[in-house]
Design an enzyme around this catalytic site. Structure first.
Site, PDB file in Angstrom:
ATOM      1  N   ASP A  71     -37.986  37.940  32.010  1.00 41.07           N
ATOM      2  CA  ASP A  71     -38.445  37.254  30.810  1.00 41.07           C
ATOM      3  C   ASP A  71     -38.179  35.757  30.889  1.00 41.07           C
ATOM      4  OD1 ASP A  71     -39.530  39.281  29.396  1.00 41.07           O
ATOM      5  OD2 ASP A  71     -37.832  39.613  28.077  1.00 41.07           O
ATOM      6  N   GLU A 117     -38.813  32.077  -3.584  1.00 39.54           N
ATOM      7  CA  GLU A 117     -37.909  31.033  -3.067  1.00 39.54           C
ATOM      8  C   GLU A 117     -36.697  31.659  -2.391  1.00 39.54           C
ATOM      9  OE1 GLU A 117     -40.685  28.852  -3.942  1.00 39.54           O
ATOM     10  OE2 GLU A 117     -38.917  27.862  -3.117  1.00 39.54           O
ATOM     11  N   PRO A 167     -36.091  30.755   6.299  1.00 40.11           N
ATOM     12  CA  PRO A 167     -36.240  29.488   7.020  1.00 40.11           C
ATOM     13  C   PRO A 167     -34.898  28.779   7.182  1.00 40.11           C
ATOM     14  CG  PRO A 167     -37.805  29.634   5.201  1.00 40.11           C
ATOM     15  CD  PRO A 167     -36.836  30.758   5.036  1.00 40.11           C
ATOM     16  N   ARG A 194     -38.062  46.143  22.606  1.00 38.52           N
ATOM     17  CA  ARG A 194     -38.450  46.159  24.025  1.00 38.52           C
ATOM     18  C   ARG A 194     -37.210  46.060  24.928  1.00 38.52           C
ATOM     19  NH1 ARG A 194     -38.900  41.152  26.325  1.00 38.52           N
ATOM     20  NH2 ARG A 194     -40.495  41.762  27.826  1.00 38.52           N
TER      21      ARG A 194
HETATM   22  C1  JCQ Z   1     -34.884  34.974   2.020  1.00 41.62           C
HETATM   23  O1  JCQ Z   1     -35.422  33.765   1.532  1.00 41.62           O
HETATM   24  C2  JCQ Z   1     -36.692  33.401   1.946  1.00 41.62           C
HETATM   25  C3  JCQ Z   1     -37.277  32.284   1.321  1.00 41.62           C
HETATM   26  C4  JCQ Z   1     -38.556  31.879   1.703  1.00 41.62           C
HETATM   27  C5  JCQ Z   1     -39.256  32.572   2.691  1.00 41.62           C
HETATM   28  C6  JCQ Z   1     -38.662  33.670   3.311  1.00 41.62           C
HETATM   29  C7  JCQ Z   1     -39.399  34.387   4.396  1.00 41.62           C
HETATM   30  O2  JCQ Z   1     -38.906  33.992   5.674  1.00 41.62           O
HETATM   31  C8  JCQ Z   1     -39.488  32.852   6.246  1.00 41.62           C
HETATM   32  O3  JCQ Z   1     -40.303  32.178   5.655  1.00 41.62           O
HETATM   33  C9  JCQ Z   1     -39.035  32.496   7.614  1.00 41.62           C
HETATM   34  C10 JCQ Z   1     -38.148  33.206   8.383  1.00 41.62           C
HETATM   35  N1  JCQ Z   1     -38.021  32.518   9.552  1.00 41.62           N
HETATM   36  N2  JCQ Z   1     -38.779  31.401   9.498  1.00 41.62           N
HETATM   37  C11 JCQ Z   1     -39.413  31.363   8.314  1.00 41.62           C
HETATM   38  C12 JCQ Z   1     -37.373  34.101   2.944  1.00 41.62           C
END
Ligand code: JCQ
Length: 235
Positions: free
Chosen positions: A172, A115, A88, A157
């Protein structure tokens, strides 16, 4: 293109064997290798996570299993792969980023859970990988696997010979170009009438000038409604 994916849930990536991506793998366009991170643990409980230094909720993925997994991939790699970490807290994934990834020789996707992954992993490999932390949107998933499915489909794609109709990539919604920066308007196919609903007559007119004008008007209206940010001038 070679794609490696490292995950504690390798079965989550099974859909990559289907449809468009599955065909690219079968055709040899994509060399896809999925790895189970737990095979890089050696304790009785196959531990991949631990509590965060500094306190706070949740768990952090330990660096050692990642070190073993990524070393093994590098041992069998040719150049300097791109290490894509879905998170995220990464840069925004867009069609432009998909086109960037689509020209890479070798992508390695690291699926984080909990996390996140101990930050020393990305720091340690900064010289041997092009490290790229990417977000597919402003929400939190339980892990990076679903984001990998999204990114691999978006880039696959764009690979030559993967789409039956390469034309549709040019049109697109988010492809570069004047009209392209708009959302797609409504689309229709046979029958000409369905449950009392007719197809807009302009589309049956054969007047390609009128049709193009109508489609632009529809695209503009939809973009104004759902994505005024794409219209620039501070809209
Ligand atoms: C690598 O660290 C983490 C921590 C928490 C969740 C995640 C999984 O990815 C997402 O949640 C995500 C990816 N793009 N938007 C949301 C990865």
């Amino acid at each position: 293109m070679r794609i490696d994916v490292v995950s504690i849930f390798p079965d989550y990536l099974a859909p990559l064997g289907l449809s468009l991506v599955g065909k690219a793998v079968a055709a040899g366009t994509l060399d896809l290798r999925v790895h189970d991170l737990r095979e890089c643990t050696h304790d009785r409980h196959r531990t991949v996570d631990d509590t965060p230094y500094g306190g706070g909720p949740g768990m952090v993925m330990k660096p050692e299993p990642w070190g073993e997994a990524l070393d093994a991939i590098l041992d069998s790699a040719a150049g300097r792969p791109r290490l894509v970490v879905p998170t995220p807290s990464g840069r925004r994934f867009t069609q432009e980023v998909a086109t960037e990834l689509a020209v890479a020789e070798h992508l390695v996707f690291a699926c984080g859970r909990y996390e996140g992954i101990d930050s020393r992993v990305m720091a340690h490999y900064a010289d041997r990988f092009e490290v790229d932390e990417i977000s597919i949107g402003d929400y939190v998933l339980a892990g990076g696997e679903a984001a990998v499915l999204v990114m691999v489909e978006a880039l696959a794609r764009l690979l030559p010979g993967v789409l039956g109709n390469p034309e549709s990539v040019v049109d697109d919604s988010f492809a570069p170009g004047a009209m392209a920066a708009l959302l797609e308007g409504p689309v229709y196919t046979k029958p000409p009438e369905w449950r009392g609903l007719a197809v807009p007559e302009v589309l049956l007119s054969g007047d390609h000038g009128r049709i193009a004008a109508w489609r632009r008007e529809q695209a503009l209206a939809r973009t104004e409604r759902f994505r005024p940010d794409l219209l620039g001038d501070g809209a």
